[in-house]
Design a protein around this motif. Structure first.
Motif, short mmCIF file in Angstrom:
data_model
loop_
_atom_site.label_atom_id
_atom_site.label_comp_id
_atom_site.label_asym_id
_atom_site.label_seq_id
_atom_site.Cartn_x
_atom_site.Cartn_y
_atom_site.Cartn_z
N GLN A 260 0.83 -1.20 0.00
CA GLN A 260 0.00 0.00 0.00
C GLN A 260 0.86 1.25 0.00
O GLN A 260 0.55 2.24 -0.63
CB GLN A 260 -0.85 0.03 1.27
CG GLN A 260 -1.93 -0.99 1.31
CD GLN A 260 -2.77 -0.77 2.54
OE1 GLN A 260 -3.45 0.22 2.67
NE2 GLN A 260 -2.72 -1.71 3.46
N PHE A 261 1.96 1.17 0.75
CA PHE A 261 2.87 2.30 0.85
C PHE A 261 3.31 2.76 -0.53
O PHE A 261 3.23 3.93 -0.88
CB PHE A 261 4.07 1.87 1.71
CG PHE A 261 5.08 2.94 1.95
CD1 PHE A 261 4.82 3.94 2.86
CD2 PHE A 261 6.29 2.92 1.29
CE1 PHE A 261 5.75 4.93 3.10
CE2 PHE A 261 7.23 3.90 1.52
CZ PHE A 261 6.97 4.90 2.43
N VAL A 262 3.76 1.79 -1.32
CA VAL A 262 4.23 2.12 -2.66
C VAL A 262 3.07 2.63 -3.53
O VAL A 262 3.20 3.63 -4.23
CB VAL A 262 4.92 0.91 -3.31
CG1 VAL A 262 5.26 1.20 -4.76
CG2 VAL A 262 6.17 0.54 -2.55
N LEU A 264 0.41 4.11 -2.63
CA LEU A 264 0.04 5.46 -2.22
C LEU A 264 1.03 6.48 -2.74
O LEU A 264 0.67 7.51 -3.29
CB LEU A 264 -0.03 5.56 -0.70
CG LEU A 264 -1.30 5.03 -0.07
CD1 LEU A 264 -1.16 4.96 1.42
CD2 LEU A 264 -2.46 5.93 -0.45
N PHE B 18 12.01 1.81 -1.73
CA PHE B 18 11.38 2.92 -2.41
C PHE B 18 11.83 4.27 -1.87
O PHE B 18 12.01 5.23 -2.62
CB PHE B 18 9.88 2.76 -2.25
CG PHE B 18 9.10 3.42 -3.32
CD1 PHE B 18 9.15 2.96 -4.62
CD2 PHE B 18 8.30 4.52 -3.03
CE1 PHE B 18 8.43 3.57 -5.61
CE2 PHE B 18 7.57 5.13 -4.02
CZ PHE B 18 7.64 4.66 -5.30
N LEU B 172 2.99 8.24 7.07
CA LEU B 172 2.81 6.83 6.72
C LEU B 172 3.57 5.93 7.69
O LEU B 172 3.24 4.77 7.86
CB LEU B 172 3.27 6.58 5.29
CG LEU B 172 2.43 7.28 4.23
CD1 LEU B 172 2.95 6.96 2.85
CD2 LEU B 172 0.98 6.88 4.34
N MET B 259 -3.21 3.36 6.27
CA MET B 259 -2.34 4.25 5.50
C MET B 259 -3.16 5.15 4.59
O MET B 259 -2.85 6.31 4.40
CB MET B 259 -1.40 3.43 4.65
CG MET B 259 -0.30 2.79 5.44
SD MET B 259 1.00 2.31 4.31
CE MET B 259 2.14 1.58 5.44
N MET B 263 -3.01 9.15 4.45
CA MET B 263 -2.63 9.82 3.21
C MET B 263 -3.67 10.86 2.82
O MET B 263 -3.33 11.99 2.51
CB MET B 263 -2.52 8.76 2.12
CG MET B 263 -1.88 9.25 0.88
SD MET B 263 -0.12 9.40 1.18
CE MET B 263 0.40 9.87 -0.44
#
Lengths: 347, 345, 488
Positions: A260-262, A264, B18, B172, B259, B263
Motif C-alpha cells: 500500500q505504501f508504494v 500510495l 522505495f 505513513l 495508511m 494519506m
C-alpha cells in the motif's frame, strides 16, 4: 451475478465504513471549490501603495484620489522622498511606490519585483489609473468570464484532479490492500472470474466518482454561479470516459505496486503531482518549454480539462472537442488493455 | 536510548526499496521541471486583429504587436465573427478590433490571469501610442532585476518539497508500524514517548535539510539562482517548517488506522495550506475570512519569510515576526504529536 | 481416478529451492497430510495445486484437470485456505461469512451444517468487526469462511494455528464429516494429534519428499524429528525458597462496554516460576496479559507486577519485563544483530555490553552465520526463538509470552522450551500462554481461563487429579466445554 453483487456490496462497505476517508472524499471537493471560488484569486487588489511627492498640487492630488478610490490600491502612506518609499518596500510595509515628478512630467513607479508577474500587473494598472485617459479609445471585453472569476478556470481543473485522485488512488490501494493482507489469494482461487474481481472492484469507485462529479457540478452552478454553458449530456459522457481512464490507471498501479505504501506514493507523488503541474490545471501549457509540452501531451487530464473548459465554460459544441474526445478514448483503451493484460491471475 | 531508535529508523529508511529513491529523485525531478512549469509569465498570447479601418496607424499597431514579446500575431480576420471562431477553437486568445479609430479588445478569460494580463498589455500598447504621458513613466523594479519568475518560485518549491517529504513520510510511518503490529512491541518497552517520537522525527528533519541543500545546489547549477540573504536564515526557516510538518504528519498518523486514511487526511490539509499560503496567489487579494486563516498557516509564514530572505535579501529582523510565529505553531504541534501517541490505553 | 496427481514438481525462488522433484497422489475422498518443518515447501505446494503458482518443472492435476492449462476448471472446484487467511477487518463477522459464501456460490444457510460446530462459537459476535476479534477467533472465522462451501477438493494450509485444542478437535470432526461426502482433503499441520487423524501423510523436508505412508509409520520413522524426548521437568534447577510474588493480581476486570473480557480474576506468580496461562480462544488471555504488561488500563481491580502497580506505574513495569506477542514482533526489515541492538539499547544497555551479549546469544542459538540476515528472510521457528531471546536479552524479572510457539514444528518447539527452561533457571519468571497441551505439562503451574474467569489453577498433576482426567488434553476439554459465553 449474485457473486458479483455481493462483491460490489462488500466494496461499498469498505468505503462507507471508513468514516474519515469518506469525510475527506466529500469534504475535499467542497472545500476546494470554495477555496478556488472565493479565496484564490489572482486579482490585483489591496496593493499597498506609497505616494511620494514633494508638494501636493492639484493634479497630483487628483491622481492620488483616483488611486485611493480604485479597489486595486490602498494608499498606506505619503512620504516626501523616494528613499523613504524604497525603505518601506524593503521592510515589507509596501508593495508599490509612485513618485510624482514636479509639474506632472510623468511619474516613477518603484515596485517590489520579487513576483515579476504581479509587479507587471501592478504597474500597468497604476499607470492606467494615474494617466487617466480622459477619452477612452479602448473598450475591453472579457469573453466567457466577464467578472474575472478564477472559478471559471478552476472548476474543470478540480474535476480533473479529484476524479483522478479518487479513481486511481483509491482503486489501486483497495486492490493492493487485498494483496498485502492475503485475501487476494482466496479471491483468485474462488470460482469468480478474475475479470469480475476487477469490475466489482471498480464499480463502487465509479459510482463514488459520479456522485462527486454531480456534487462539483451542482456546487459550481449554485454556490459559485459558474454557468453550465455546454450540453450536460456531453459533459457527463466525457467525464465517464475520463473516470474509466483513471480507473484503468489505478488498476495499472495496483499491478506494479506490492505494498500500500508504494501504491500510495506512486499515486500521490508520481501520478498526481505531474498531473497537477503539467496538465494545464494551474499553469498554462503554452508557457512551458517545448520538452515539457511534449510530456504534457501524454498526460490524460490535460485533454479532459481542456475539453471541459471548452464544453462547460465556453459552451462550444462537441464538434469543437472531438480531438480531445478521440485522444481520451484512445488512451483509455490502451491503458485498459495494458492493465487487464498485466493483471496477475496467479501470485 | 534514542541513539538506538534513531539507528533503527535510518536503517529502515535505507532498507526500504522505495524511500531512498523518493528522497533523491523526487527533489531533483521537481527542481528541474517545476520552475519551468510554474512559470506564470504570460507569453505567446495569440492575437487576431480585425482591422476594419485599414489606416497606416493601424498597420503600425499591428507591427508593434508582432514585435512584442508577449504576443504572437495570429492573423488578420475580416470580421469579428470570424475571429470569435478562432477563439472557440482555441487558435487565438485575444481579438483586437479596430473600427472608426476605436479599439475593442476581447480576451478569452476562462483563464482569468491570462485574459486580464493579456488585455492589459494590449491596451498598454494601444494607449501608449495615443498618450504622450506614458513615455514619461518610468518603472524601477526592486529585487529580481531579471524579472525572472523562477527566482520567485524556487524558494516556494523548496517549501513544497520539505512539506511533501517531511509531512507524508512520517505520516505513513507510524500507521505502518500499527498495521504491522511492531508498535505493540515498542509499547511494552520502557521507551519514553518523547524519545520514540523524537526518533521518528529527527530522521525526517535531516532528510529535509539534505533535500534543502540539494535544492540550493540545483538552483545554482541549473538556473544560476542563488540566495540573496543569509543561508543560515534559510536553514533556520527550513528546520522550523520541517518540525511543523513532521509533527503534523505524526499527529495524523497517530489518529489514523490505515495508511490510506493518513494519506488522504494529509493530502487534504496540505492542499488547503498550500492554496492559502500565498504561494501561487497574493494573500492580500483574498476575502477577509480566507485571509484570517493565514494567521495560523505556517506555510504562509514560511513562504513569506523565505522569499524575503531568498529573493529580497532580508536579514533576521525582517523575518523575526514569521520566525516567531513558525516556532510557536511548530512547538504546539510537536507537543501535540507526543501527547497524541498513546502507550497505554 | 486420483483426486490429485503430482509428478516431479520443482520450484525455486532465485537460489532457494522450495520444491525439488516432488511426486505424490491423493485418492478421492482421502484425508492427506502434508507435514514437515518450516520452509519445507508446503505452502508452495499448496499454491501450485490451487493454480496460484506456476511450477518450474513437472506436472500436477487436481480433480483430473491440469493446474496450468485448466486453471478455471480447478478454481471452480477447489477450496483453499491459505496459511495467513485473512479476513476483511472492517466487515463484521457475519458480513465476512456471507461474502465468502456468496463468492463460492452458496449461502450461509446451505453451508451452515458444515460450519455449525465452529461458527456457533463465534456467532454471538456476529455483529462485531472481524478486526476486533482475538487471534484465535479470527482463525475460527477464517475456518468457517473456508468451509462454508463444499468443493470437491479442499486445500488447507495450517488451518488450526492459534486455535485452542477443543476447537481443533471440533474442526477435525467437521473434516471427517466432509470426507464422508467424498470430499478430498489435503491439509498441513504442526500438531501431531492432527497428523494422526490423516489417512496418509507426506513428509517434506527442504523441498523433498522424505516419505509417504500412514501417519504411524511416518511418525515412527522420523521420530527424532516429531517426537523429541520430553523435557525433564524435574531436571531443571529451580530457584529454591523464593516465596516472593512477582505478580499479584486481585479482582482484575476489563470491560469493553457491557462485555467483560476479563471478569474478576485473582492469582499470584512466584519468582522463577513458569506459569502457564491457558484458555480457549476469546477467553480473555491476551486482554489480561495486556493489562499486566501496561498496554491497557484495567477497568477495576488491582495488580502488582515486579512490585509496581499496574494502574499507575506501568512505565516502571515496562522496564522490568520482556514481552513477545502472538503477532511476530521483531522488525522484519532489520537484520538479526540490528534487532538485538535496538532492543538492547531501548532497555538502556551499553554498546559494549550489547556487543558481547549478542555474540554469546548468537552462539547459543547457533545463529552466527545469520547475524547479518534480514529477520524477514528467516523461517518462522527461527524468528520465534530469536524473538524470545530478544525479549529476555535485558534480563527482565518477568517475561510474558503470548502463544510463542503457534505454528511452529515439534522439533523447534522443543528447542524453544529448552530456551524457556534455561531462562527460568536464571531466575526469570515466565508467564506463557499456549494451545499445546504437551507444553502445558512443562509449566510449573497452570491456570485455565474460561469466559474471562479462572476456572482452575494448580500444577498439571493437581489438575488431572482434582478433575479426575487422564491427561491435560482432557482437563482442558472438560473445562472449556463448560464455557457458555461463546456458544449461547
Amino acid at each position: 451475478m449474485r457473486q458479483f453483487i455481493s462483491f460490489v456490496i462488500k466494496e461499498m462497505r469498505h468505503i462507507l465504513r471508513d468514516k474519515r476517508t469518506m469525510l475527506i472524499l466529500f469534504g475535499m471537493p467542497i472545500v476546494l471549490m470554495l477555496l478556488f471560488g472565493f479565496a484564490i484569486t489572482n486579482d490585483v487588489k489591496n496593493v499597498r501603495t506609497v505616494v511620494v511627492t514633494s508638494q501636493m498640487d492639484h493634479l497630483t492630488q487628483q491622481a492620488v484620489d483616483r488611486l485611493a478610490a480604485s479597489e486595486y490600491f490602498t494608499i498606506v502612506k505619503a512620504v516626501s522622498t523616494p528613499k523613504e518609499a524604497e525603505w518601506m518596500i524593503r521592510s515589507q510595509k509596501a508593495d508599490l511606490a509612485i513618485v510624482f515628478a514636479l509639474k506632472h512630467q510623468g511619474a516613477q513607479f518603484i515596485v517590489d519585483g520579487s513576483d515579476p508577474n504581479m509587479a507587471q500587473q501592478w504597474t500597468t494598472y497604476a499607470q492606467q489609473v494615474v494617466a487617466n485617459p480622459s477619452v477612452s479609445l479602448i473598450s475591453q471585453k472579457l469573453l466567457y468570464n466577464p467578472r474575472m472569476k478564477s472559478a471559471y478556470n478552476f472548476v474543470p481543473a478540480i474535476m480533473g484532479m479529484l476524479l483522478l485522485l479518487i479513481c486511481a488512488m483509491m482503486t489501486s490501494v483497495s486492490i493492493v490492500r487485498e494483496k498485502e493482507r492475503g485475501t487476494m489469494e482466496v479471491l483468485l482461487v474462488s470460482p469468480i472470474k478474475p475479470l469480475m474481481i476487477i469490475v466489482a472492484k471498480v464499480v463502487p469507485y465509479l459510482l463514488l466518482a459520479l456522485v462527486i462529479l454531480t456534487m462539483i457540478l451542482l456546487m459550481s452552478s449554485t454556490v459559485l454561479q459558474v454557468p453550465l454553458q455546454g450540453s450536460l449530456g456531453w459533459i457527463l459522457v466525457l467525464s465517464l470516459i475520463y473516470i474509466l481512464l483513471a480507473l484503468s490507471l489505478g488498476l495499472l498501479i495496483s499491478n506494479i505496486a506490492q505494498t500500500q505504501f508504494v501504491a500510495l506514493l506512486v499515486s500521490a507523488m508520481v501520478l498526481l503531482l505531474p498531473t497537477v503541474m503539467l496538465s494545464g490545471m494551474l499553469f498554462p501549457v503554452e508557457s512551458m518549454p517545448t520538452i515539457l509540452q511534449w510530456i504534457s501531451d501524454v498526460i490524460p487530464p490535460r485533454y479532459y480539462i481542456q475539453a471541459m473548459r471548452k464544453l462547460m465554460i465556453m459552451g462550444v459544441g462537441v464538434q469543437e472537442v472531438w480531438r480531445e474526445v478521440v485522444i481520451l478514448i484512445g488512451m483509455t483503451a490502451l491503458l485498459l488493455v495494458v492493465s487487464l493484460k498485466k493483471f496477475k491471475t496467479r501470485l | 536510548m534514542i541513539k538506538y531508535l534513531l539507528q533503527k529508523e535510518f536503517l529502515q529508511i535505507r532498507r526500504n526499496t522505495f524511500m531512498p529513491k523518493i528522497i533523491f529523485i523526487f527533489p531533483i525531478m521537481v527542481m528541474c521541471v517545476m520552475p519551468w512549469v510554474m512559470n506564470q509569465e504570460v507569453k505567446n498570447i495569440r492575437v487576431d486583429v480585425v482591422d476594419i479601418d485599414r489606416t497606416t496607424q493601424s498597420q503600425q499597431l499591428v507591427h508593434q504587436i508582432e514585435a512584442s514579446n508577449y504576443f504572437i500575431f495570429n492573423g488578420q480576420k475580416a470580421t469579428y465573427h470570424e475571429a470569435i471562431k478562432d477563439i472557440e477553437t482555441s487558435k487565438a486568445d485575444i481579438i483586437l478590433e479596430i473600427r472608426d479609430g476605436q479599439y475593442l479588445i476581447a480576451a478569452n478569460a476562462v483563464n482569468g490571469t491570462k485574459g486580464s494580463i493579456g488585455s492589459a498589455y494590449l491596451s498598454q500598447i494601444v494607449t501608449s501610442r495615443q498618450l504622450i504621458l506614458y513615455s514619461q513613466f518610468s518603472i524601477l523594479s526592486l529585487y529580481n532585476k531579471g524579472q525572472n519568475y523562477k527566482v520567485f518560485m524556487i524558494p516556494a518549491l523548496m517549501g513544497i518539497l520539505m512539506m511533501m517529504l517531511c509531512g507524508f513520510l512520517p505520516a505513513l510511518n507510524i500507521v505502518g508500524e500499527k498495521e504491522k503490529g511492531t508498535i505493540e512491541q515498542i509499547n511494552v518497552t520502557p521507551v519514553s514517548k518523547w524519545s520514540f517520537i523524537l526518533a521518528k522525527l529527527i530522521p525526517y528533519w535531516i532528510i529535509g535539510l539534505l533535500v534543502l541543500s540539494l535544492c540550493l545546489v540545483l538552483s545554482w547549477l541549473v538556473y544560476g539562482i542563488t540566495c540573496e540573504g543569509s543561508l543560515w536564515l534559510v536553514y533556520l526557516l527550513a528546520i522550523l517548517l520541517a518540525l511543523f510538518f513532521s509533527s503534523f504528519g505524526l499527529i495524523v498518523s497517530n489518529y489514523s488506522d490505515t495508511m490510506q486514511q493518513a494519506m488522504l487526511v494529509m493530502w487534504f490539509f496540505v492542499v488547503c495550506m498550500l492554496l492559502l499560503s500565498g504561494l501561487f496567489t497574493p494573500t492580500r487579494s483574498m476575502p477577509e475570512l480566507a485571509y484570517m486563516t493565514t494567521y495560523v498557516n505556517p506555510m504562509h509564514y514560511f513562504i513569506d519569510a523565505i522569499r524575503t530572505v531568498f529573493v529580497r535579501g532580508g536579514t533576521f529582523p525582517a523575518i523575526a515576526h514569521q520566525v516567531l510565529a513558525l516556532s510557536v505553531i511548530s512547538s504546539v504541534m510537536a507537543i501535540w504529536a507526543v501527547k497524541s501517541y498513546k502507550k497505554n490505553s | 481416478m486420483n483426486a490429485i496427481d503430482v509428478s516431479h514438481i520443482s520450484k525455486s525462488y532465485g537460489r532457494v529451492k522450495a520444491l525439488q522433484d516432488v511426486s505424490f497422489s491423493v485418492g478421492k475422498g482421502e484425508v492427506f497430510g502434508l507435514i514437515g518443518p518450516d520452509g519445507a515447501g508446503k505452502t508452495s505446494m499448496f499454491r501450485i495445486l490451487c493454480t496460484l503458482l506456476l511450477a518450474d518443472k513437472g506436472t500436477a492435476t487436481v480433480d483430473g484437470f491440469d493446474v496450468v492449462k485448466q486453471m478455471n476448471e480447478i478454481r471452480r472446484r477447489v477450496g483453499y485456505m491459505p496459511g495467513r487467511f485473512s479476513l476483511y477487518q472492517d466487515l463484521t463477522v457475519e458480513e465476512n461469512l456471507k461474502f465468502f459464501a456468496t463468492l463460492f456460490g452458496t449461502t450461509v444457510d446451505e453451508g451452515y451444517d458444515s460450519i455449525k460446530a465452529i461458527y456457533s462459537q463465534i456467532e454471538r459476535f456476529k455483529d462485531r468487526k472481524a478486526g476486533a476479534l482475538s487471534g484465535g477467533m479470527k482463525q475460527k472465522l477464517a475456518l468457517s469462511c473456508a468451509l462454508v462451501h463444499q468443493p470437491s477438493v479442499l486445500l488447507l494450509d495450517e488451518p488450526t494455528t492459534g486455535v485452542d485444542p477443543v476447537s481443533r478437535k471440533e474442526f477435525w470432526e467437521m473434516l471427517s464429516m466432509l470426507k464422508e461426502r467424498d470430499i478430498t482433503i489435503v491439509a498441513s499441520t504442526p500438531y501431531l494429534d492432527e497428523v494422526r487423524r490423516c489417512e496418509r501423510v507426506a513428509f517434506l523436508s527442504e523441498g523433498r519428499v522424505m516419505g509417504i505412508d500412514t501417519p504411524e509409520i511416518i511418525l515412527d520413522r522420523f521420530k527424532e524429528i516429531f517426537n523429541p524426548p520430553g523435557l525433564e521437568n524435574g531436571s531443571r534447577f529451580k530457584v529454591q525458597g523464593s516465596s516472593d510474588n512477582v505478580i499479584e493480581v486481585e479482582h482484575l476486570v476489563k470491560a469493553f462496554g457491557d462485555f467483560h473480557a476479563v471478569d474478576d480474576i485473582s492469582f499470584t506468580v512466584k519468582k522463577g516460576e513458569i506459569f502457564g496461562f491457558l484458555g480457549a480462544n476469546g477467553a480473555g488471555k491476551t486482554t489480561a496479559m495486556h493489562m499486566l504488561t501496561g498496554l491497557n488500563q484495567p477497568t477495576s481491580g488491582t495488580g502488582r507486577v515486579a512490585g509496581y502497580d499496574i494502574r499507575t506505574e506501568h512505565e516502571q513495569i515496562k522496564k522490568h519485563i520482556g514481552y513477545m506477542s502472538q503477532r511476530f514482533s521483531l522488525y522484519e526489515d532489520l537484520t538479526v544483530a540490528e534487532n538485538i541492538r535496538l532492543f538492547g539499547g531501548i532497555y538502556g544497555m551499553g554498546s559494549e555490553e550489547i556487543k558481547t551479549k549478542t555474540d554469546d546469544l548468537l552462539r547459543q542459538l547457533k545463529f552466527e552465520d545469520h547475524k547479518n540476515d534480514l529477520v524477514g528472510s528467516l523461517p518462522l521457528g527461527w524468528k520465534q526463538k530469536l524473538a524470545f531471546s530478544v525479549s529476555i536479552f535485558h534480563e527482565p524479572a518477568i517475561v510474558f509470552l503470548d502463544e510463542p510457539t503457534g505454528g511452529v514444528d515439534p522439533a523447534t518447539r522443543h528447542q524453544f522450551w529448552e530456551l524457556i527452561y534455561e531462562a527460568a533457571s536464571r531466575g526469570i519468571t515466565v508467564f506463557v500462554t499456549t494451545h499445546y497441551m504437551d507444553e502445558a505439562e512443562y509449566c510449573d503451574r497452570i491456570s485455565i481461563m474460561v469466559d474471562g474467569k479462572i476456572s482452575a489453577m494448580g500444577t498439571a498433576e493437581e489438575l488431572k487429579r482434582n478433575l479426575n482426567q487422564p491427561d491435560m488434553d482432557h482437563v482442558f476439554t472438560y473445562l472449556a466445554r463448560q464455557a457458555t459465553r461463546s456458544s449461547d
